[in-house]
Structures are given as structure tokens and as C-alpha cells.
Motif scaffolding. Sequence first.
Motif, short mmCIF file in Angstrom:
data_model
loop_
_atom_site.label_atom_id
_atom_site.label_comp_id
_atom_site.label_asym_id
_atom_site.label_seq_id
_atom_site.Cartn_x
_atom_site.Cartn_y
_atom_site.Cartn_z
N LEU A 3 -17.58 14.78 7.30
CA LEU A 3 -18.45 15.78 6.70
C LEU A 3 -19.73 15.09 6.29
O LEU A 3 -19.72 14.22 5.42
CB LEU A 3 -17.79 16.44 5.49
N THR A 4 -20.84 15.43 6.92
CA THR A 4 -22.13 14.88 6.54
C THR A 4 -22.93 15.95 5.78
O THR A 4 -22.61 17.13 5.84
CB THR A 4 -22.92 14.43 7.78
N ILE A 5 -23.95 15.50 5.07
CA ILE A 5 -24.79 16.40 4.27
C ILE A 5 -26.19 16.43 4.87
O ILE A 5 -26.77 15.39 5.16
CB ILE A 5 -24.83 15.94 2.80
N PHE A 6 -26.70 17.64 5.03
CA PHE A 6 -28.03 17.85 5.59
C PHE A 6 -28.90 18.52 4.53
O PHE A 6 -28.60 19.62 4.07
CB PHE A 6 -27.95 18.72 6.84
N ALA A 7 -29.96 17.84 4.10
CA ALA A 7 -30.88 18.38 3.10
C ALA A 7 -32.03 19.07 3.81
O ALA A 7 -32.89 18.41 4.40
CB ALA A 7 -31.40 17.25 2.20
N ASP A 8 -32.05 20.39 3.75
CA ASP A 8 -33.03 21.20 4.47
C ASP A 8 -34.21 21.51 3.55
O ASP A 8 -34.19 22.48 2.80
CB ASP A 8 -32.37 22.49 4.95
N GLY A 9 -35.22 20.66 3.58
CA GLY A 9 -36.43 20.92 2.81
C GLY A 9 -36.34 20.54 1.34
O GLY A 9 -37.18 20.99 0.54
N VAL A 10 -35.39 19.73 0.93
CA VAL A 10 -35.30 19.28 -0.46
C VAL A 10 -36.48 18.36 -0.74
O VAL A 10 -36.70 17.38 -0.03
CB VAL A 10 -33.96 18.56 -0.72
N GLU A 11 -37.25 18.69 -1.79
CA GLU A 11 -38.51 17.99 -2.05
C GLU A 11 -38.43 16.97 -3.18
O GLU A 11 -39.08 15.93 -3.12
CB GLU A 11 -39.61 19.01 -2.38
N GLY A 27 -17.55 9.53 0.59
CA GLY A 27 -17.40 8.57 1.67
C GLY A 27 -18.16 8.94 2.93
O GLY A 27 -17.73 8.62 4.04
N THR A 28 -19.31 9.60 2.77
CA THR A 28 -20.09 10.02 3.93
C THR A 28 -21.55 9.69 3.68
O THR A 28 -21.88 8.80 2.89
CB THR A 28 -19.89 11.53 4.19
N SER A 29 -22.47 10.38 4.36
CA SER A 29 -23.89 10.08 4.24
C SER A 29 -24.71 11.35 4.42
O SER A 29 -24.22 12.37 4.90
CB SER A 29 -24.30 9.04 5.29
N CYS A 30 -25.98 11.27 4.01
CA CYS A 30 -26.94 12.33 4.27
C CYS A 30 -27.61 12.05 5.61
O CYS A 30 -28.08 10.94 5.84
CB CYS A 30 -27.98 12.41 3.17
N GLY A 65 -30.32 23.62 0.63
CA GLY A 65 -31.73 23.90 0.86
C GLY A 65 -32.68 23.51 -0.24
O GLY A 65 -32.31 22.87 -1.23
N ASN A 66 -33.90 23.93 -0.07
CA ASN A 66 -35.00 23.64 -0.97
C ASN A 66 -34.72 24.16 -2.37
O ASN A 66 -34.04 25.18 -2.54
CB ASN A 66 -36.28 24.28 -0.42
N GLU A 67 -35.26 23.46 -3.38
CA GLU A 67 -34.99 23.79 -4.77
C GLU A 67 -35.40 25.22 -5.13
O GLU A 67 -34.78 25.84 -6.00
CB GLU A 67 -35.71 22.81 -5.69
N ARG A 68 -36.44 25.75 -4.50
CA ARG A 68 -36.91 27.11 -4.83
C ARG A 68 -36.64 28.10 -3.71
O ARG A 68 -36.23 29.24 -3.97
CB ARG A 68 -38.42 27.07 -5.11
N ARG A 69 -36.86 27.71 -2.49
CA ARG A 69 -36.76 28.66 -1.37
C ARG A 69 -35.37 28.71 -0.75
O ARG A 69 -35.07 29.63 0.01
CB ARG A 69 -37.78 28.29 -0.28
N GLY A 70 -34.54 27.72 -1.03
CA GLY A 70 -33.22 27.70 -0.42
C GLY A 70 -33.28 27.22 1.03
O GLY A 70 -34.24 26.55 1.46
N LEU A 71 -32.28 27.58 1.79
CA LEU A 71 -32.22 27.16 3.19
C LEU A 71 -33.22 27.95 4.03
O LEU A 71 -33.51 29.12 3.78
CB LEU A 71 -30.81 27.39 3.75
N SER A 72 -33.73 27.31 5.06
CA SER A 72 -34.64 27.97 5.98
C SER A 72 -33.88 28.99 6.83
O SER A 72 -32.66 28.88 7.04
CB SER A 72 -35.32 26.95 6.89
N GLN A 73 -34.61 29.99 7.32
CA GLN A 73 -33.98 30.99 8.19
C GLN A 73 -33.44 30.35 9.46
O GLN A 73 -32.42 30.80 10.00
CB GLN A 73 -35.01 32.07 8.54
N ARG A 74 -34.10 29.31 9.92
CA ARG A 74 -33.62 28.63 11.13
C ARG A 74 -32.24 28.05 10.90
O ARG A 74 -31.35 28.17 11.75
CB ARG A 74 -34.61 27.54 11.51
N THR A 75 -32.03 27.41 9.75
CA THR A 75 -30.72 26.83 9.45
C THR A 75 -29.68 27.93 9.26
O THR A 75 -28.54 27.82 9.74
CB THR A 75 -30.80 25.94 8.21
N LEU A 76 -30.05 28.99 8.56
CA LEU A 76 -29.11 30.09 8.33
C LEU A 76 -28.69 30.75 9.64
O LEU A 76 -27.52 31.11 9.82
CB LEU A 76 -29.72 31.13 7.39
#
Length: 311
Positions: A3-11, A27-30, A65-76
Amino acid sequence: MTLTIFADGVENPANRARLDDTARLFGTSCETSITGRLIAVENVARATTIYGRRPLRGDATLAVGNERRGLSQRTLMAADEILVIPTQSRTVTTLNVAAAAAVAAWYVLRGSGPQGRARRPEARRPALLIAGDDHAEVGSSLRSAAAFGFHGVLLEDRGAGWFDGPPAVRREARAAARRHKNPLRIHRAGLDSVARYEEIVLVTPSGPGAPVQRMQLAHGSRQLVIVGASPSELSRSAADRVRIATLGLEAVESAPLRLIASIVLAEIARQVGRRHPGVGLAPRGPRYEKALAPVTAGDAFIVELSDLLEF
């Protein structure tokens, strides 16, 4: 299985650092790319709850996703599954992005039973004591406590400056706690206050102890759950009432408080349950004896305070 973590637009750099800490705890990575099944964490209408899932099978990527906007529509749009972390507050309805990633990762990897229903969940919710020495970690943990339905928390401030710190430190801590809309009552306390509780559960991120999901955490006000302290810190007088629970995470040098506390709070919320929907007639809407009508352009009138009070 990975299980990896993907930060979508986290600023925020601090949030990105905590996401790296989250990955190490599991035990994984971003990563900057998607591997396997894409699981998005977002509060949208088609999302399903993190509770009641089976443990993960196969490779997957957890997207936050991003702290204010959340995940992008592309990711969703690309997501194979969208999960929501249920909150129980009317004013604090989201978690810090790293805290959300930790909660989601914990339940995705382990699975859980569904969240229960109760007529009076507040009567089942245990007392909570948080011990912390970093003002941002304490503030973010208090934000999570409010989001998961707590109305009061005991805080052992170990130099975090929540109560007596410099103004700049207190402002940052309160910003992390979303204090402008967080109604949580925070009481100064210490580990010496545990003596009045019949049952004490101390939760550690790793090491020996019963898995926290197998521990009963819904015994109401007679039970105290402690996060941020070690078993050696408790007095011997309370030893017969203390049970040690563990989250079973990777052993790291210093696990951020917000991540550990948020997972524990989510599990308490699952066991305590949500309010059972009442049975009976739908409530009536308000009825008014007077109505307001717009005046024509240019007309104006003066309203005295006494008239408003009488109305």
C-alpha cells in the motif's frame, strides 16, 4: 501486498513531512505514481465508509488531496474505490490530511467490523487523555477528537504550550485544532488523574499489547483511554486497572501524536457507534404568524430596537 500513499496536490511542507511519517508507520512510502488499485479518500456522495471493509488484498495506492480543495477530479475519476472517514461533529468535519491518511491506511490494511448504532452514543464514549509535547501535534489531535464526536478531552501538556505557551505557539496550536469552530472543552490534567477511573486503556503505536480493535473501548465515563504516554509512566497504584493496547504499527523512533491519536479516535468512534435514527413522525417545520415583504426601491423606514424585541 503493498500500500503506497499518493499526495495529490498537498502543499504544506509540514503535512508532506507527516505523510512521509505515516508511510513509515505502515512500512511503505509516498509515491508520485499509482500502483495497483487506486483508493481515494474524499468526502463525496458516492464514497463508502472506511468501516466494515475486508482487509486489503493485492497492491493498492491510497490517494489523499489538497488541504483545501481535496482530491482533483482527475484522481476521483480514476479511482477504483472512494472512501470517506465518518465524522460526528457539525462544525469540525475533516481531519488533517496526514491524520486522514493514517486512519484510512490502518482500516484499509486491517479491515474492521461496521460502525454500530446506539440510542445514546455519548453515554458509551470513554474519557480521553492526550499527552503531548509538540503544539502542532496536540492541536491536530484535538481537531480529530472534535471531529469524532468528543466534547471534552483531558490534556497533559508536556511543554507543547497549549495553556501557557508564547502567543505565537498558542496561535499555531489553535489553528491546527481549528479552534475557531471547535467546541471541544480541554481540561488540564496529568497521569496522576487516572486513579478515579475504574478501567484504563493505554494505547501504544507498536510493541506488546492486545490489538486495539479487539479491546472494548465503549464503556463510557468509567473508562479512560490514554494516548501519547508509555506504560512505564503510570503509577503502580493503577496497575491492576491498566490494559495495554497496541496499533501494531512499525516501530519508529518518534511516532507523531496526531497520527496515533486519530487512529485510536476513529476506532473509538466505530465501537461507540452513531446515533440510532429515531422512530416517529417527521418534525414539523416552524410556523410564522408574520411575513416580510420587500419594499419598493427608494422606500426606507426606521426600526427601533424595542420593536425588534417585541417582534
